[in-house]
Design an enzyme around this catalytic site. Sequence first.
Site, PDB file in Angstrom:
ATOM      1  N   ASP A   1       1.346  -1.201   0.241  1.00  0.00           N
ATOM      2  CA  ASP A   1       0.564   0.242  -0.064  1.00  0.00           C
ATOM      3  C   ASP A   1       1.197   1.427   0.066  1.00  0.00           C
ATOM      4  O   ASP A   1       0.382   2.418   1.083  1.00  0.00           O
ATOM      5  CB  ASP A   1      -1.147  -0.222   0.923  1.00  0.00           C
TER       6      ASP A   1
ATOM      7  N   LYS B   1      -6.761  -4.949  -3.092  1.00  0.00           N
ATOM      8  CA  LYS B   1      -7.674  -5.788  -1.396  1.00  0.00           C
ATOM      9  C   LYS B   1      -8.602  -4.203  -1.332  1.00  0.00           C
ATOM     10  O   LYS B   1      -8.645  -3.082  -1.169  1.00  0.00           O
ATOM     11  CB  LYS B   1      -7.334  -5.486  -0.679  1.00  0.00           C
TER      12      LYS B   1
ATOM     13  N   CYS C   1      -1.606  -2.942   8.142  1.00  0.00           N
ATOM     14  CA  CYS C   1      -1.786  -4.003   6.505  1.00  0.00           C
ATOM     15  C   CYS C   1      -0.449  -4.126   6.552  1.00  0.00           C
ATOM     16  O   CYS C   1      -0.911  -5.505   6.097  1.00  0.00           O
ATOM     17  CB  CYS C   1      -2.248  -2.908   5.707  1.00  0.00           C
TER      18      CYS C   1
HETATM   19  C1  VGL Z   1      -5.373   1.225   5.554  1.00  0.00           C
HETATM   20  C2  VGL Z   1      -5.908   1.754   6.962  1.00  0.00           C
HETATM   21  C3  VGL Z   1      -7.264   2.029   6.415  1.00  0.00           C
HETATM   22  C4  VGL Z   1      -3.367   0.549   5.742  1.00  0.00           C
HETATM   23  C5  VGL Z   1      -5.739   0.488   4.317  1.00  0.00           C
HETATM   24  O1  VGL Z   1      -3.160   0.316   4.667  1.00  0.00           O
HETATM   25  O2  VGL Z   1      -2.937   0.089   6.632  1.00  0.00           O
HETATM   26  N1  VGL Z   1      -5.570   1.484   6.458  1.00  0.00           N
HETATM   27  N2  VGL Z   1      -7.273   1.130   4.430  1.00  0.00           N
END
Ligand code: VGL
Length: 217
Positions: free
Chosen positions: A17, A115, A160
């Site tokens: 991410d 995802k 994540c």
């Molecule tokens: C994430 C909060 C919401 C992350 C993703 O990538 O850690 N955190 N969506």
Amino acid sequence: MPTPFIPRRTDALIVVDVQNDFCPGGALAVPGGDEVVPVANRLARRFATTILTQDWHPPGHASFASSHPGRAPFDGVDMPYGPQILWPDHCVQATHGAALHAGLDIPMAELVIRKGFHPGIDSYSAFYENDRTTPTGLAGYLRERGFTRVVLVGLATDFCVAFSAEDAVRHGFAAVVVDDGCRAIDLDGSLNAARRRMADAGVTVIGSDAVAQPSLT
Ligand code: VGL
Ligand code: ZN
């Protein structure tokens, strides 16, 4: 000198991410989020295989506070699958915020796993949605290609990255988190909690300076 960590052919580096919305200026900015970019770029050249992940939500996603009248970002709610933190709208499919950071220089990545695209379920882990039963397919991919260990960097350490590392172990893979290749959101002690859960699960934590340049033969 730290004990060298020598990447093997059966390792997959997973860059979690590293998207504009999780970097400074983004909708859910992680402090220092962009600082993981050079670490990820450097490590990708030491592993035979790199996989990227992308948080990839449809507009109006159930994890967005804006989808819950009267609720604010970072409130907790109970979803049918359990407790869920509400977030600002972030990583909406095909927006600039959902795009990978432009400084990420990993053209050799072999898979991009998306995802969080089911409208009603959030997904922190690269393996499972937050209902803990809907798989992303990553475990099957790794197993089919013969990987036995995953090495993780990216955002955010306490969401994540940690959930992915724990799920990797649950699936029978060894999991290693490169500490300086991650940054945390750290909401109400979430970083310490994640560190403890990862340690309990048997996740190894190393520094990027330990990762040796292997002769990948
Ligand atoms: C994430 C909060 C919401 C992350 C993703 O990538 O850690 N955190 N969506
Ligand atoms: Zn998200």
